[in-house]
Design an enzyme around this catalytic site. Structure first.
Site, short mmCIF file in Angstrom:
data_model
loop_
_atom_site.label_atom_id
_atom_site.label_comp_id
_atom_site.label_asym_id
_atom_site.label_seq_id
_atom_site.Cartn_x
_atom_site.Cartn_y
_atom_site.Cartn_z
N HIS A 41 -3.05 0.70 -2.58
CA HIS A 41 -2.58 1.08 -1.37
C HIS A 41 -3.53 0.30 -0.52
O HIS A 41 -4.77 0.54 -0.41
CB HIS A 41 -2.68 2.54 -1.25
N GLU A 45 9.39 10.26 4.60
CA GLU A 45 7.99 11.02 5.08
C GLU A 45 8.45 11.65 6.53
O GLU A 45 7.76 12.47 6.85
CB GLU A 45 7.07 9.86 5.48
C1 NOJ Z 1 2.97 5.31 6.74
C2 NOJ Z 1 3.70 5.16 5.52
O1 NOJ Z 1 4.89 5.00 5.71
C3 NOJ Z 1 3.34 6.12 4.72
O2 NOJ Z 1 4.05 5.91 3.21
C4 NOJ Z 1 1.86 6.31 4.29
O3 NOJ Z 1 1.38 7.14 3.27
C5 NOJ Z 1 1.05 6.46 5.31
N1 NOJ Z 1 1.41 5.40 6.58
C6 NOJ Z 1 -0.54 6.31 5.31
O4 NOJ Z 1 -0.73 4.84 4.91
CA CA Z 2 6.12 4.94 7.95
#
Ligand code: NOJ
Ligand code: CA
Length: 790
Positions: A439, A534
């Site tokens: 990541h 999310e």
């Molecule tokens: C936004 C991303 O869409 C999400 O998947 C991620 O966990 C957070 N940023 C932190 O990087």
């Molecule tokens: Ca996002």
């Protein structure tokens, strides 16, 4: 003198136009149904698009306004028209089908602004002609056109102030749109007539992403899906956006703003995203712009089947693609999104300076999700259930003050927190047949990411990570840039190209919405670039029945489905309820195409429903055939897909090539297709024959629906076993927590329903190509069916 030369030029131009090129010039699609026409009227270029004689795009202007020079908007002469045709079938590295036909007729018009017809601050046009070509490609399902600037040209380096391309609509169509924005695409869609956009535009911002930077009360983004009153589906987007800003659209309504030379009531004007200085493209010839596209289909399912955007991109740029593979993955991720745990390791530091702040002696906060023990727990679960990968966010130092601070040096992408044992976890994962997914949240500090990129990718190579999830949350650094300007679009592309050199696959979040570049760079296996899971309870019903028409036209989306516990209030006190049933989430694995597909929820949320989770285990993520059975934007989608056998176990085989990797791993989708029992790990796939397998998925919006699915795509005379995962009779995924009372009252949403997202039935039956399945989808529900030859 100059005036005289202009007069002479106009006379010359008139003569030349009539003498050397028919005006208008036309081109038909291979099936003859679409026709594009192009003409120069008083020096101004116009195009129009008809379908079976009916206007789809009324005469619409083309061109640019420039800095320091007369515009590419007038004084044009049509100098030459060339025609050609093209028909090939190509094989994507991954995709919705194994073979894609690219069949079009082409017309290339060469326009000139003759010497003396335009002025330039640096006098560069005084001795040379300005040349602009427009290449039209007409397919049976739509039009692509782009501007080209050859090197033999008065214009070599120039600066675009505005693109003047218009899309003049022939009526007040229904549209599914999100507000035009320089920084986010994370919005719910609004369905409205074009005439209603202006009034609904403010409300369209509700529940969206951050930061948002609007430019007009009638600005919308592409891909813009529309439907005419006659039932024709029109979709405006762009393809192959490289070294150019993103194109949004601004709606100009007749009566509200003057539209010249057009009897269209609603004209969309291209609206490019500016850079920090306000320029909308720094151009250097020879070069081409992205393709502007207008898809035209009779049926909604044909929109989903269209490969217009991919076809307009260049073929694969990579010689060796053997290292690219589809990925089904889990993640230490939803814990942070839901609020259960944190990305950051400590609460000691209000301010972090990378390289200076001492994390080794910091007090752990006890909520850090990416700790070694927790990651091992996920690896165990993912391995036991035949997944390919595991994403871990919050593994690297800097999350204490990463968000909303506009820090330049925010992460180094190299240094793990003290409780994340990077070498040991990779070893542990590989031994179990799982690859860890890296990541890299850049926090939108693009220059900082570029500075660390080579070392960060090298670290990944060292430990055997072969995929990275990138992120661009927040205000772009360098300051003043938006997320979709030319320089920042170039950054996203640079990250993909550099990754390819390291054999790394990329899935970027908050990057620009895709325009089919994954054909050329198939290591671009995912993007978010729209409102994804999310956003939880803020996602409106029907959202996932719009995205395949819009956002997914440009490439796959890392939507991160698979939430089996949609009541977030069970995780944290402030949590609300998401609008879906468990079977809706299962259906998404088929209706939503992505070669990178996540099962996003916690292991402990799957454990009570392992019989339903079986579908996520069994489903493939890469396909050789896809059938769009029925669809209507914003309402429902039902899709059937046939797995591509050659890539089914590719991720698992890749793990075996690592020094500490396990050999002979079998993914669960492979087990399903080859009918390998769970307790048998000693088989060689090459010794076995795959069964014929199909997966069918359906999703619906807030309206419950009964659907009938004919299985006539199965091989005749063959018996299959179907496992049907369907909403239970009392299932209901509609929670409505995304709406206030007024919206509920106005919105025709179900009232008096009882939220029950957990109810499902699983039925097995023998089916053949003559079978017909009758399925009921609950409000915000869906279904999934796996079908395997007996
Ligand atoms: C936004 C991303 O869409 C999400 O998947 C991620 O966990 C957070 N940023 C932190 O990087
Ligand atoms: Ca996002």
């Amino acid at each position: 003198m100059r005036f005289l030369s202009r007069i002479l030029f106009i006379l010359f131009a008139l003569f030349f136009t009539t003498a050397h090129a028919a005006n208008p010039v036309t081109l038909k699609s291979p099936d003859g149904q679409l026709e594009v026409s192009f003409e120069v009227v008083d020096g101004v270029p116009y195009y129009a698009l008809n379908r079976n004689g009916k206007p789809v795009v009324l005469p619409s202007k083309m061109g640019f306004t420039l800095e320091w020079r007369d515009d590419l908007a007038h004084a044009f002469v049509l100098k030459d028209t060339k025609y050609s045709t093209f028909d090939e079938t190509w094989e994507p590295v991954w995709g919705e089908e194994a073979h894609i036909r690219n069949h079009y007729n082409e017309m290339l018009v060469t326009l000139e602004q003759p010497v003396g017809s335009v002025e330039s601050m640096d006098h560069s046009t005084e001795t040379k002609t300005t040349v602009m070509q427009i290449r039209f490609r007409l397919y049976d399902d739509g039009l692509g056109f782009r501007y080209e600037f050859p090197i033999k040209n008065a214009l070599v380096c120039f600066w675009i102030m505005e693109e003047l391309t218009e899309f003049a609509m022939a009526g007040d169509h229904t549209a599914w749109w999100i507000p035009g924005d320089y920084d986010t695409q994370e919005y719910n869609y609004t369905q409205s007539k074009l005439s209603e956009i202006r009034n609904l535009w403010e409300a369209g911002h509700k529940n969206g992403g951050w930061p948002w930077t609007a430019f007009s009360k009638t600005g919308v983004q592409t891909a813009l899906q529309m439907k005419t009153d006659d039932g024709l589906y029109i979709n405006i987007h762009e393809a192959a956006t490289l070294d150019f800003p993103t194109m949004h659209l601004d709606l100009m309504e007749n009566g509200k703003r003057k539209i010249e030379n057009s009897n269209s009531p609603f004209v969309f004007r291209a609206w490019l995203c500016p850079d920090a200085t306000g320029y909308k493209g720094r151009i250097q010839a020879p070069c081409t712009t992205p393709w502007r596209t207008v898809m035209v289909c009779d049926k909604a399912t044909d929109v989903l089947a269209s490969r217009l955007i991919l076809n307009l991109n260049e073929p694969c740029a990579l010689e060796d693609v053997s290292w690219i593979h589809p990925v089904k993955y889990m993640g230490v991720w939803w814990e942070m999104i839901s609020g259960k745990s944190t990305w950051n390791y400590t609460n000691d530091f209000p301010s972090v300076k990378i390289g200076e702040t001492d994390f080794e002696h910091a007090t752990p906060n006890g909520t850090h999700g990416a700790n070694t023990a927790n990651v091992r727990r996920y690896i165990d679960f993912a391995a036991a259930n035949g997944f390919d990968g595991l994403l871990i966010e919050g593994w690297n130092v800097g999350w204490e003050d990463w968000y909303g601070k506009q820090k330049v040096f925010v992460f180094d992408f190299l240094t793990p927190y003290p409780d994340f044992d990077l070498p040991a976890l990779n070893k542990y994962a590989h031994e179990k047949g799982i690859r860890l997914i890296m990541h890299h949240e850049s926090s939108a500090s693009t220059g900082n990411y570029e500075r660390w990129m080579e070392q960060a990718y090298t670290l990944m190579n060292q430990y055997g990570y072969d995929a990275v999830k990138g992120g661009y949350v927040g205000t772009i650094v360098p300051f003043g840039e938006g997320h979709y300007s030319q320089p920042i679009n170039n950054h996203y592309h640079y990250a993909v190209v550099e990754a390819a050199k390291h054999h790394i696959m990329v899935n970027s979040h908050e990057a620009v919405r895709p325009t089919g570049l994954c054909r050329t760079w198939p290591n671009m296996i995912g993007n978010e670039s729209a409102m994804g899971t999310e956003f939880r309870e803020r996602i409106h019903p029907g959202h996932t029945a719009i995205l395949p028409f819009t956002r997914l036209q440009g490439g796959p989306m890392d939507y991160t489905p698979g939430i089996f516990e949609p009541d977030m209030g069970k995780i944290v006190s402030w949590g609300k309820r998401m609008n879906h049933t468990i079977c809706n989430q299962l259906g998404l694995y088929v209706t939503f195409y992505s070669p990178l597909q996540m099962a996003a929820d916690f292991p402990e949320h799957y454990e009570p429903y392992m019989d339903a989770f079986q579908f996520i285990k069994d489903v493939a993520v890469d396909w050789d055939t896809t059938i769009y059975i029925m669809a209507e934007p914003g309402d429902y989608i039902v899709t059937a897909r046939h797995p591509k056998i050659s890539t089914l176990n590719k991720a698992a085989e890749g793990v075996g090539t690592l020094s500490d990797g396990k050999k002979g791993v079998i993914s669960n989708a492979t087990r399903f297709v080859y009918a390998i029992p769970d307790d048998n790990s000693n088989v060689r796939i090459n010794d076995l024959t795959p069964r014929d397998v199909w997966y069918v998925g359906g999703i619906t919006d807030e309206t419950a629906r009964d659907v009938t699915v004919k299985l006539d795509f199965l091989k005749p005379g063959v018996k299959y076993e179907a496992t049907i995962y369907a909403d239970g009779p009392d299932a209901c995924g509609f929670a409505g927590d995304c709406f206030d009372e007024k919206e509920m009252a106005e919105g025709h949403y179900p009232t008096g329903v009882t939220y029950n997202p957990y109810s499902y039935t699983i039925t097995k039956k023998v089916v053949t190509s003559k079978s017909v399945l009758k399925l009921r989808m609950a409000s915000c529900g869906g279904f999934a069916v796996s079908i395997r030859e007996k």
